[in-house]
Design an enzyme around this catalytic site. Structure first.
Site, PDB file in Angstrom:
ATOM      1  N   ALA A  63      26.530  25.027  -2.395  1.00 30.90           N
ATOM      2  CA  ALA A  63      26.223  26.267  -1.667  1.00 30.90           C
ATOM      3  C   ALA A  63      24.923  26.049  -0.914  1.00 30.90           C
ATOM      4  CB  ALA A  63      26.069  27.410  -2.665  1.00 30.90           C
ATOM      5  N   GLY A 102      28.496  24.060  -5.473  1.00 30.64           N
ATOM      6  CA  GLY A 102      29.513  24.846  -4.769  1.00 30.64           C
ATOM      7  C   GLY A 102      30.486  23.973  -4.013  1.00 30.64           C
ATOM      8  N   GLU A 105      32.876  23.077  -6.604  1.00 32.47           N
ATOM      9  CA  GLU A 105      33.610  24.302  -6.960  1.00 32.47           C
ATOM     10  C   GLU A 105      34.656  24.630  -5.913  1.00 32.47           C
ATOM     11  OE1 GLU A 105      29.848  26.366  -7.550  1.00 32.47           O
ATOM     12  OE2 GLU A 105      30.617  27.072  -9.465  1.00 32.47           O
ATOM     13  N   GLU A 125      23.431  22.573 -10.683  1.00 32.17           N
ATOM     14  CA  GLU A 125      22.794  23.887 -10.614  1.00 32.17           C
ATOM     15  C   GLU A 125      21.665  24.054 -11.630  1.00 32.17           C
ATOM     16  OE1 GLU A 125      25.934  23.300 -10.363  1.00 32.17           O
ATOM     17  OE2 GLU A 125      26.926  24.638  -8.958  1.00 32.17           O
TER      18      GLU A 125
END
Ligand code: T1G
Length: 706
Positions: A63, A102, A105, A125
C-alpha cells in the site's frame, strides 16, 4: 487515460500491468485504474481470464505509505480485492522481484498466483508498527495455515518463491520468462475450464494454540522487545477462524488501531527519515543540483587494520572489487585472516553459503603498493587514528588520483577539515565514519567540510546506497553527530549517575528496559574502555570538557580494566564469558572518585536514571542542530536508531522528545540544570521551540532545515 495501469488483450487473456514507479505502491490512482481494467475485461466477452502483473524491478512494495495519515480514498484496496475475488472470470497474479504488504495482499485476493523463481514475498507491516490491513491476516492463514502466517507476519521478513510454492502461497514457479509462463498458465486454466477460486471461501486448516503463539513470540522476542503490534497481529489471525466477513471486519478495526499507535507513528517516522537523510538537504547543498555520481566498481582501502578490513568486507558484500593496501606485510596477512574468519563465521551462522563467501573473498585483493590506486573509483584511507599519518596518506593519494575523484578518510575523532589541508583539492575530501563492525553496522556518517563539493557528497550518498547503509551528513565538528551526543550527553550523564550512587548494572538495566539494545557501561566494556579513552584524548585536542567527564572509564583504562577483552572493566567476565557480573572493586573505585569530587551519594531510582540519560541526549541533540552539525532533527533520529541502539519503535531521540512535549522536556532540563549545573544548560533551540509550542518535527519542516 490510464497512467499507472495498462490493459492489453492477449487472446483470451486480459493482461493488467501496474506501472507506478518507483515501487509500484498500490496508490489511489492505481486502485482506480485496476477497477477500470477489471470492468473493461468483464465487458469484453473474448476475455476469459485476467492476468495481473507489474513493470519495473518488483511486483509491488505494498500500500502507499504516504496515504496513511489521511482517510483512504475510494476505492480502498479492500474494495479492489473484493472486486477481484468476486470476478466472474479467474484472476491470476504473476509476481516478480518483491511482493510486499498490500502488494502481496492484492495477489492473495487473486484466484491463482505464480512467482518467478527469484521473487520474494513478504508481509513487512510490523516493521512499520501496523498489522496487514488488506486481508493479509485472513487470506494468508487460508492459504498457508495460521501458524505459518503468524510466523511470516511477526517476522516481517520476505520468504523465497520456493518457500511460497512449498507452503501453498504460490501455485506455480516460473523458471525463466514470467510473462510467458503466466500467459501459458492462464491459457491452461481456460482450456481446463478452471474458474475463479476465491481465497475468502477457503477455511484455515490449523488454528493457533497458546504454545504456538508463545513459540512464535519467542522467535521474534529480540526484534519485538518493547513492542505492542504483535498482540494485534495475533488477535487478527485468531479471527481468521471465523467466517471471512467477520474476520476481515476484526482485522480492519485492529489495523486502524495499529495505524494510530505511537509505535507506528515512530516507525514510519524512521522509515521516511532514513530515506530523507540519504539525500542532500537544501541547506547543505553548496552549489547547483549535484550531477549523477559516477558508478563505483573498484574501491581501494588504505590501511589493513580492523576498520580497513571491515570496510573491505562491506564493499565485497556489495559486489565490488576491493584492493586493500598496507605497507606492512604482516598487517596485510592479519587482514586476510580477519576477512576469512569473518566470512567463515557468517557461513557457520548460515547467513551466507560457502560459495557466496568464497566469491566475496575473491573480490578482495591485498596490494602493497599504490600503483593501482589511480584506477580506483573510490579510495578510503583507514590508517591508524594519527593526524600526521593520515595527512601523509591523503597527500600522496591527492597527487595520485584525478582531481575530481572522491577520497574519503575513515576517522571518528579527527578534524576532516584539518586533514583536507594536506591536499590540493579539499573539495573532494570528506569523512566516511564507519561504525564497528564496519561490514555490519547500518549507519554511515558522511562528514563534510566547508570545502566539500556537492559532487563529492552525491558520490558518498551513492556509496551508502551501494553498501545498503543509512547515510547521515554531519558537519565537521567534535564527535560529529552520534559520538558528540553520546559523549557529551547520554554516556557522560550515565557516569555522573554512577558517581552519585547508581551502580553500573542498575544504569544499564534501566536503559535496556527503556529499549536500548545494551546499556552504556556494557557497551563500553564491549568496545573497550581504552578505545573510549583514546578517542577522548584525540577529541580533547580539538575541544576540552569540564570534569567529571568519563573519570570512571578513564580510570578503569589506567588500571588495565579494558572490559571484555581483559576480563574486567565496569564489570567482570569470568573465563572469557560475555556475562557481565558486578564487581565490588569498581563500586569502591567509583566511591573514591565521587569522594574526591565531594559528590554526596544517594539511592537513585530507575526513572531518574532514564530521564537524565535521555534528556541529556536530547539536549545535546538540540545543540547539534543549533550548531548546524546535523541538517535535520530526523537525521539525528536516523543516527541513533541505526548506529547507537536507540529503540526504533520510539522513533529516535528527537521524535521521542516531541512525543514527550518540548515544554515538558524544557521544564525537566531546567530542573536538572538547577541541581547539576553546567552540562544541563538548556539549549536555546529547545527554549525557543518550547515557548512557541513547537516541535523538532516542525523545525525540520521549516524551509531552513530542508
Ligand atoms: N509506499 C510509498 N512509498 C514507498 C513505499 C510504499 N510502500 N515503499 C517505498 N517507497 C518509497 C520510498 O519512500 C522511496 O521514496 C522510494 O519509494 C524508494 O524506496 C495494506 C498497510 C520496497 C524494499 O513496508 O521496504 O502495505 O525517498 O529507497 O532501497 O496491509 O522501499 O525516493 O521519495 O526504500 O530499493 C508495506 C516498504 C506497506 C515496504 C525498496 N510495505 N518499502 O527498497 O528503495 S504497508 C513495506 C521498502 C501495507 C497493507 C499495509 C523498500 C523496498 P523516495 P527505497 P529500495
Amino acid at each position: 487515460m490510464a497512467r499507472n495501469v495498462k490493459f492489453d488483450e492477449l487472446g483470451p487473456v486480459g493482461l493488467v500491468s501496474i506501472d507506478n514507479p518507483p515501487v509500484n505502491a498500490i496508490s489511489h490512482p492505481v486502485r482506480l485504474e485496476l477497477i477500470d481494467a477489471i470492468e473493461r475485461a468483464e465487458k469484453n466477452s473474448s476475455i476469459k481470464v485476467l492476468l495481473i502483473m507489474s513493470s519495473g524491478e518488483r511486483f509491488s512494495a505494498g500500500a502507499d505509505i504516504t496515504e496513511f495519515d489521511r482517510p483512504q480514498d475510494e476505492p480502498s484496496l479492500q474494495q479492489v480485492q473484493a472486486r477481484i475475488e468476486s470476478s466472474l472470470i479467474p484472476v491470476v497474479a504473476a509476481i516478480h522481484g518483491l511482493a510486499l504488504g498490500g502488494g502481496l495482499e492484492l495477489a492473495m485476493a487473486c484466484h491463482y498466483r505464480l512467482a518467478h523463481k527469484g521473487a520474494k514475498l513478504g508481509m513487512p507491516e510490523i516493521t512499520l508498527g501496523i498489522i496487514p490491513g488488506a486481508g493479509g491476516t485472513q487470506r494468508l492463514p487460508r492459504l498457508v495455515g495460521a501458524r505459518a502466517a503468524l510466523n511470516m507476519i511477526l517476522s516481517g521478513t520476505p520468504i523465497s518463491a520456493q518457500e511460497a510454492k512449498a507452503n501453498g502461497l504460490v501455485d506455480e514457479l516460473a523458471e525463466d520468462n514470467l510473462r510467458d509462463a503466466a500467459v501459458s498458465f492462464c491459457e491452461r486454466l481456460v482450456h481446463e475450464g478452471l474458474g475463479p477460486r476465491p481465497t475468502c471461501n477457503r477455511t484455515v486448516i490449523d488454528g493457533l494454540d497458546e504454545a504456538e503463539i508463545a513459540s512464535a513470540l519467542r522467535t521474534q522476542a529480540r526484534a519485538l522487545k518493547g513492542r505492542t503490534t504483535q498482540n494485534l497481529v495475533i488477535e487478527a489471525i485468531q479471527a481468521s477462524g471465523l467466517p471471512f466477513s467477520q474476520g476481515i471486519a476484526i482485522e480492519t478495526a485492529l489495523a486502524q488501531k495499529s495505524l494510530a499507535s505511537r509505535e507506528s507513528l515512530a516507525l514510519r517516522h524512521v522509515f521516511f527519515a532514513e530515506r530523507k537523510s540519504g539525500r542532500l538537504s537544501a541547506a547543505s547543498s553548496v552549489d547547483a543540483k549535484p550531477t549523477q555520481p559516477p558508478a563505483i566498481q573498484r574501491v581501494v582501502v588504505i590501511g589493513a587494520g580492523t576498520m580497513g578490513s571491515g570496510i573491505a568486507i562491506a564493499f565485497a558484500d556489495a559486489g565490488l572489487e576491493v584492493l586493500v593496501n598496507d605497507n606492512d606485510p604482516a598487517a596485510l596477512s592479519r587482514s586476510g585472516e580477519f576477512i576469512r574468519l569473518t566470512y567463515a563465521s557468517s557461513v557457520r551462522r548460515s547467513r551466507i553459503t560457502q560459495s557466496v563467501a568464497d566469491e566475496r573473498i575473491r573480490r578482495i585483493r591485498n596490494v602493497d603498493t599504490l600503483a593501482e590506486v589511480a584506477d580506483a573509483d573510490l579510495v578510503i584511507e583507514a590508517v591508524f587514528e594519527d593526524p600526521e599519518l593520515k595527512k601523509d596518506v591523503l597527500s600522496k593519494l591527492d597527487s595520485a588520483l584525478p582531481a575530481q575523484r572522491l577520497i574519503a578518510t575513515n576517522t571518528s575523532t579527527l578534524s576532516v577539515t584539518e586533514l583536507a589541508r594536506a591536499t590540493a583539492h579539499p573539495e573532494r575530501i570528506l569523512g566516511l565514519h564507519f561504525f564497528v563492525p564496519a561490514h555490519a553496522s547500518k549507519l554511515l556518517e558522511i562528514v563534510r567540510t566547508d570545502h566539500t563539493s556537492s559532487e563529492s557528497l552525491s558520490t558518498a550518498f551513492r556509496v551508502a546506497r551501494v553498501l545498503k547503509k543509512s547515510a547521515v551528513v554531519s558537519r565537521d565538528a567534535f564527535g560529529f553527530i552520534g559520538n558528540r551526543m553520546m559523549l557529551d550527553g547520554y554516556f557522560r550523564e550515565a557516569e555522573q549517575l554512577l558517581l552519585e550512587g547508581a551502580t553500573p548494572s542498575q544504569v544499564d538495566t534501566a536503559l535496556e528496559n527503556f529499549g536500548f539494545a545494551m546499556g552504556p557501561q556494557r557497551v563500553s566494556d564491549l568496545g573497550g574502555n581504552d578505545v573510549g579513552t583514546k578517542a577522548r584524548v584525540q577529541l580533547f585536542k580539538r575541544e576540552s570538557r569540564p570534569d567529571p567527564y568519563f573519570a570512571i572509564a578513564d580510570r578503569l583504562t589506567e588500571m588495565g580494566r579494558l572490559g571484555q577483552k581483559t576480563g574486567r572493566g565496569f564489570y567482570c567476565y569470568e573465563d572469557g564469558s560475555h556475562e557481565a557480573a558486578s564487581d565490588p572493586e569498581v563500586i569502591e573505585l567509583i566511591e573514591k572518585l565521587a569522594a574526591d569530587r565531594s559528590i554526596r551519594r544517594r539511592e537513585i531510582n530507575d526513572q531518574e536514571i532514564v530521564e537524565r540519560c535521555i534528556l541529556s541526549l536530547i539536549n545535546v541533540g538540540a545543540m547539534v542542530l543549533e550548531e548546524g552539525i546535523a541538517a535535520r532533527a530526523s537525521d539525528i533520529d536516523v543516527v541513533w536508531t541505526s548506529g547507537y541502539g536507540f529503540p526504533r519503535h520510539l522513533g529516535g531521540p528527537m521524535f521521542y522528545a516531541d512525543t514527550l512535549g518540548l515544554s515538558h522536556v524544557l521544564q525537566r532540563i531546567r530542573h536538572y540544570h538547577e541541581k547539576l549545573g553546567h552540562y544541563w544548560r538548556p539549549t536555546p533551540t529547545i527554549e525557543r521551540l518550547a515557548s512557541a509550542g513547537s516541535s523538532f518535527e516542525r523545525w525540520d519542516n521549516t524551509a531552513g532545515s530542508q
